[in-house]
Enzyme design. Structure first.
Site: not given
Ligand code: GLA
Length: 381
Positions: A32, A66, A123-124, A126, A171
């Site tokens: 991280e 969206s 925190g994933l 997107s 990411d």
């Protein structure tokens, strides 16, 4: 689900899409705040993904809708795109059009219908999922012939230069390049990658993801400040990047650094070591040995890098106390999600322990799910 995206595209844009593409969110196992220090990362792609149904337009318009939005189409002129012009969610897909055009690729407009089950602000990643799905769609629609790492780099450029978030490359590389059943070991300096098999089920384990529901936002300046701190420390040490500081020289280096920078450096150097250690365990089939490495990584994020928050700290503590082999915050920090490595039989008990600790502390209820290493960006139809 694919048909649904095509049908919904038609309802919004009035014709069938040419295809449907998808790109996943990610969790990082370890590594991280190392990516913008030229270091190592080890993410897996989540089963959660952003789908983009798309069709070319010949009039240079970029029209994006969206399913998670406000029910309107954002309609932009491709040749009017510039950093700062789009401020809504549409900046992510628009940024990809801009980055491709800016890099000299011959693209035109397109209609996009976006539908995602990647939790936002958790925190994933997107945003990386949305960028990479858009880039994958345009790559095929305009026959650009980009490889998966090239898609990731375009997506990162969109985020850095168009959206204005100075993120590293992890990411987008995870979303573009991950494969099912494997973690992605990436050297962010050389961009060398290795798919490291990770069969949690065979090891009797599960990866529990706990979304603390504390929204993190990398755009608010804290992330940029940390990145700048790391770069200044490397500068003071006469290094190109903190990646170049050998662990054996760490103590001596810390003596030479101002008080506010030393802990940042200690985190980055020890975190890179933790990635290497994790790879060694995985290569030797010692999956359960990852647990303590994860927990040590969290302590470093909490005490040295200082990007955790009471909710992520509590989730880690409660998970470990309830029998998780190890746990840590994943992603940029200041909230977001925690991952816990858990024996299969203990999954429910650990999730329940975290929920109950949150209730006692008066925190909003977290959302927990298990995740297996899933596929990166791809065309679905
Ligand atoms: C965010 C950024 C990544 C990386 C992580 C921290 O997710 O987008 O580039 O720096 O934070 O590891």
């Amino acid at each position: 689900m694919i048909d649904q995206a095509a049908t919904d595209f038609e309802a919004v844009h009035g014709a069938r899409p040419t295809g449907v593409w998808a790109a996943p969110g990610r969790v990082n196992l370890i590594g991280e705040h190392t990516d913008y220090n030229d270091g190592f990362v080890l993410p897996i792609a989540l089963p959660h993904a952003t789908k983009v149904a798309a069709r070319r337009r010949e009039d240079g318009r970029v029209r994006v809708y969206s399913a998670q939005g406000d029910g309107t189409i954002t309609d932009l002129a491709l040749d009017g795109l510039a950093p700062g012009v789009v401020t809504s969610w549409a900046a992510y897909p628009a940024g990809v059009f801009w980055a491709l055009a800016d890099a000299g690729h011959a693209i035109g407009g397109a209609d996009l219908y976006v539908d995602s089950d990647v939790p936002t602000g958790a925190g994933l990643s997107s945003s990386a999922a949305l960028e990479c799905a858009t880039a994958a769609a345009l790559n095929d629609l305009y026959g650009l012939g980009l490889t998966a790492p090239e898609i990731a780099l375009v997506a990162q450029r969109a985020e850095n230069a168009f959206v204005g978030v100075p993120c590293g490359v992890m990411d987008q590389m995870a979303s573009a390049c991950c494969t099912e059943g494997a973690a992605l070991f990436l050297d962010t300096r050389t961009m060398e990658q290795r798919h490291v098999p990770l069969d949690l089920e065979a090891a009797g384990l599960r990866l529990l993801v706990i979304d603390t529901r504390v929204k993190h936002d990398l755009g608010d300046g804290a992330y940029a400040a940390l990145r700048a701190g790391c770069e200044r420390a490397a500068d003071l040490l006469g290094l190109e990047a903190l990646r170049d500081l050998p662990a054996a020289d760490l103590d001596a280096a810390l003596e030479r650094l101002p008080e506010e920078l030393a802990p940042l450096v200690r985190h980055v150097v020890t975190e890179n070591q933790r990635v290497v250690e994790t790879i060694e365990h995985l290569d030797a089939g010692r999956t359960a040995a990852l647990g303590p490495v994860l927990t040590a990584g969290h302590a470093s994020l909490r005490d040295d890098f200082r990007v955790s928050c009471p909710e992520t700290d509590l989730a880690v503590e409660a998970a470990v106390a309830a029998g998780a082999l190890g746990a840590r915050m994943t992603g940029g920090g200041f909230g977001g999600s925690v991952i816990a490595l858990v024996e299969t039989a203990d999954v429910e008990a650990v999730a329940e322990a975290v929920r109950s600790a949150f209730a006692t502390a008066g925190f909003a209820a977290p959302v927990a799910f298990t995740a297996v290493p899933s596929a990166g960006a791809r065309r679905l139809a």
